[in-house]
Design an enzyme around this catalytic site. Sequence first.
Site, short mmCIF file in Angstrom:
data_model
loop_
_atom_site.label_atom_id
_atom_site.label_comp_id
_atom_site.label_asym_id
_atom_site.label_seq_id
_atom_site.Cartn_x
_atom_site.Cartn_y
_atom_site.Cartn_z
N LYS A 71 -7.39 -5.73 -3.46
CA LYS A 71 -6.48 -5.15 -3.32
C LYS A 71 -5.07 -6.05 -3.28
O LYS A 71 -3.98 -5.67 -3.65
CB LYS A 71 -6.56 -4.33 -2.03
N ASP A 108 -2.62 4.33 0.27
CA ASP A 108 -3.36 4.65 1.58
C ASP A 108 -2.43 5.33 2.52
O ASP A 108 -2.99 6.02 3.40
CB ASP A 108 -3.77 3.28 1.95
#
Length: 284
Positions: A71, A108
């Site tokens: 990420k 997210d």
Amino acid sequence: MIDKDRFYMAGVMGWPVMHSRSPLMHNYWFRQQGLKGTYVPLAIKPGAVEAALRALHPLGFSGCNLTIPHKLDAMQVVDELDDVARKIGAISCAVVREDGALFGTNNDWRGFLGNLKNGAPDWCGNAGPAVVLGAGGGSRAICHALLHEGCPEIRLVNRTRDRAERIAADFGGPINVVPWEGRHDALEGAATVVNTTSLGMVGQPPLDLKLDKLARETVAADIIYTPLKTDFLKAAEARGNTVVGGLGMLLYQGPPAWKLWFGLEPTVTDDLRQAMEASILGKT
Ligand code: ATR
């Protein structure tokens, strides 16, 4: 615009990645949307994410999701980033533009909100302070979501105080750092409490959190989904609180990715949730 003759592709880059439930979810949506295509697990070793991301365009992929450990590295590779990804400091989704350029964003926080609004329909971000436990990548996405919804105060509790201080400095919003020992008392008067630590996950130590000061109206959420309901959520539920498990966060970050990759908005159905739960429980 969907091309009926094209086979659409996306995937998730991670290492390890074979445990990921996201292929099950996205392939359900290919069927739901009547779109020819597939979503595959892409086992990309640490250090290889740049080459892998650059290969998406020639291979004909529309984009991919990114999970541990990529990420952060992937954020350095993409050609364009949105403000949310910059603020959260990580990308969860890459989109391949027609000319091959890569756009990175983080869904997210959208997943967290979609899940919260589904599981606790009366939840309102500005109802009162929120307690957030943990200061990793998950916490940064949750803090962004809460502030986006007008949360008046985040009490950010982390074992390593520095990491929480860094989030407070980066976000610049109403975030008050609370020492780890203060987590039990921090619950007093909170409208929302979210566990973003790994405590309570299968194979990890339990989350030691005394709920005496938790009001009945407080919505309790966890971003962990193995187990589907953590002991923390079970204890809050037993006190009469509305609780929201972590699986939905994974489910609800999917549709925003589809919108970016394919211009379609699939829906989170009970069927899909049941299939995901069965998979996690080892039934499929
Ligand atoms: P992610 O990016 O997925 O959120 P992470 O960066 O590893 O994962 O963060 C894990 C979180 O769980 C951190 O807040 C971590 O606290 P530290 O910043 O002090 O490491 C927290 N955590 C993990 N194990 C813990 C433990 N035994 N006690 C308290 N907090 C713990």
